[in-house]
Design a protein around this motif. Structure first.
Motif, PDB file in Angstrom:
ATOM      1  N   PHE A  12       0.846  -1.188   0.000  1.00 57.12           N
ATOM      2  CA  PHE A  12       0.000   0.000   0.000  1.00 57.12           C
ATOM      3  C   PHE A  12       0.885   1.242   0.000  1.00 57.12           C
ATOM      4  O   PHE A  12       1.692   1.448   0.924  1.00 57.12           O
ATOM      5  N   LEU A  13       0.774   2.074  -1.040  1.00 55.72           N
ATOM      6  CA  LEU A  13       1.674   3.208  -1.237  1.00 55.72           C
ATOM      7  C   LEU A  13       1.775   4.132  -0.013  1.00 55.72           C
ATOM      8  O   LEU A  13       2.890   4.457   0.405  1.00 55.72           O
ATOM      9  N   PRO A  14       0.681   4.596   0.572  1.00 57.11           N
ATOM     10  CA  PRO A  14       0.821   5.483   1.744  1.00 57.11           C
ATOM     11  C   PRO A  14       1.630   4.832   2.873  1.00 57.11           C
ATOM     12  O   PRO A  14       2.450   5.495   3.520  1.00 57.11           O
ATOM     13  N   TYR A  15       1.422   3.550   3.084  1.00 54.74           N
ATOM     14  CA  TYR A  15       2.183   2.841   4.121  1.00 54.74           C
ATOM     15  C   TYR A  15       3.664   2.794   3.759  1.00 54.74           C
ATOM     16  O   TYR A  15       4.521   3.070   4.596  1.00 54.74           O
ATOM     17  N   ARG A  16       3.963   2.455   2.516  1.00 56.18           N
ATOM     18  CA  ARG A  16       5.366   2.361   2.088  1.00 56.18           C
ATOM     19  C   ARG A  16       6.062   3.716   2.178  1.00 56.18           C
ATOM     20  O   ARG A  16       7.217   3.804   2.590  1.00 56.18           O
ATOM     21  N   LEU A  17       5.356   4.783   1.795  1.00 52.60           N
ATOM     22  CA  LEU A  17       5.935   6.124   1.907  1.00 52.60           C
ATOM     23  C   LEU A  17       6.182   6.488   3.367  1.00 52.60           C
ATOM     24  O   LEU A  17       7.201   7.097   3.706  1.00 52.60           O
ATOM     25  N   SER A  18       5.252   6.112   4.225  1.00 57.18           N
ATOM     26  CA  SER A  18       5.401   6.381   5.651  1.00 57.18           C
ATOM     27  C   SER A  18       6.616   5.642   6.223  1.00 57.18           C
ATOM     28  O   SER A  18       7.411   6.219   6.974  1.00 57.18           O
ATOM     29  N   LEU A  20       9.261   4.579   4.557  1.00 57.01           N
ATOM     30  CA  LEU A  20      10.470   5.199   4.010  1.00 57.01           C
ATOM     31  C   LEU A  20      10.775   6.505   4.733  1.00 57.01           C
ATOM     32  O   LEU A  20      11.917   6.755   5.139  1.00 57.01           O
ATOM     33  N   SER A  21       9.756   7.329   4.921  1.00 59.54           N
ATOM     34  CA  SER A  21       9.945   8.601   5.619  1.00 59.54           C
ATOM     35  C   SER A  21      10.483   8.381   7.027  1.00 59.54           C
ATOM     36  O   SER A  21      11.410   9.069   7.469  1.00 59.54           O
ATOM     37  N   ASN A  22       9.895   7.429   7.741  1.00 58.32           N
ATOM     38  CA  ASN A  22      10.355   7.144   9.102  1.00 58.32           C
ATOM     39  C   ASN A  22      11.800   6.664   9.114  1.00 58.32           C
ATOM     40  O   ASN A  22      12.596   7.095   9.953  1.00 58.32           O
ATOM     41  N   ARG A  23      12.154   5.785   8.209  1.00 67.49           N
ATOM     42  CA  ARG A  23      13.535   5.280   8.164  1.00 67.49           C
ATOM     43  C   ARG A  23      14.529   6.396   7.890  1.00 67.49           C
ATOM     44  O   ARG A  23      15.565   6.495   8.536  1.00 67.49           O
ATOM     45  N   VAL A  24      14.211   7.225   6.919  1.00 68.98           N
ATOM     46  CA  VAL A  24      15.115   8.318   6.549  1.00 68.98           C
ATOM     47  C   VAL A  24      15.226   9.321   7.695  1.00 68.98           C
ATOM     48  O   VAL A  24      16.319   9.727   8.083  1.00 68.98           O
ATOM     49  N   SER A  25      14.089   9.716   8.242  1.00 68.10           N
ATOM     50  CA  SER A  25      14.086  10.712   9.318  1.00 68.10           C
ATOM     51  C   SER A  25      14.772  10.194  10.574  1.00 68.10           C
ATOM     52  O   SER A  25      15.528  10.912  11.220  1.00 68.10           O
ATOM     53  N   GLN A  26      14.512   8.946  10.924  1.00 73.92           N
ATOM     54  CA  GLN A  26      15.072   8.402  12.154  1.00 73.92           C
ATOM     55  C   GLN A  26      16.577   8.200  12.076  1.00 73.92           C
ATOM     56  O   GLN A  26      17.272   8.285  13.090  1.00 73.92           O
ATOM     57  N   ALA A  27      17.097   7.978  10.879  1.00 67.61           N
ATOM     58  CA  ALA A  27      18.549   7.797  10.732  1.00 67.61           C
ATOM     59  C   ALA A  27      19.294   9.037  11.200  1.00 67.61           C
ATOM     60  O   ALA A  27      20.260   8.939  11.957  1.00 67.61           O
ATOM     61  N   ILE A  28      18.855  10.197  10.757  1.00 70.50           N
ATOM     62  CA  ILE A  28      19.538  11.417  11.190  1.00 70.50           C
ATOM     63  C   ILE A  28      19.042  11.871  12.557  1.00 70.50           C
ATOM     64  O   ILE A  28      19.785  12.466  13.326  1.00 70.50           O
TER      65      ILE A  28
END
Length: 146
Positions: A12-18, A20-28
């Protein structure tokens, strides 16, 4: 019995985007949390204040730019003001309206974290070739115009 078609959340696209966003944001986020005791929400507020530094902007405008909940923005601002990273002042033209600006301490943190954020972005985008990067930007511009 009802005919059920379960949602394939992993597709589900909204879930996948969420995700991805969480992974990217949480890394930094881990890095600036450890170095500056700064939450992800606080960093986003600081980034917006830096971007629109001119005359200062209101908390409502910050919430609009970040598309974050006003309560979350208010909480982040309270922490940033208490830590002397942001100053809140009455607007020159309307004393009922307050405007926000980064302090020197806030700018110092911003000027350290922003290059780290850009480097994380470069690393992430480095996994894509030039055509994929251009396509990603085109797609994001269509789905979430700035």
């Amino acid at each position: 019995m009802a005919d059920r078609t379960p949602l394939e959340l992993e597709r589900f696209l909204p879930y996948r985007l969420s995700i991805l966003s969480n992974r990217v944001s949480q890394a930094i986020a881990r890095e600036y949390q450890d170095r500056f005791d700064l939450s992800m929400t606080e960093w986003r507020v600081m980034a917006v204040l830096a971007r629109f530094d001119g005359d200062g902007i209101s908390a409502s405008e910050v919430a609009g730019y970040t598309e974050m909940d006003k309560v979350a923005v208010s909480r982040a601002l309270a922490g940033l003001v208490a830590a002397k990273r942001v100053v809140r002042r009455a607007h020159d033209g309307d004393k009922r309206r307050s405007v926000l600006r980064l302090t020197a301490a806030g700018w110092k943190i911003h000027d350290t974290v922003a290059p780290l954020a850009r480097e994380h972005e470069r690393t992430l985008l480095g996994q894509l070739d030039a055509d994929d990067r251009r396509a990603l930007v085109r797609i994001l511009d269509k789905l979430a115009p700035v």
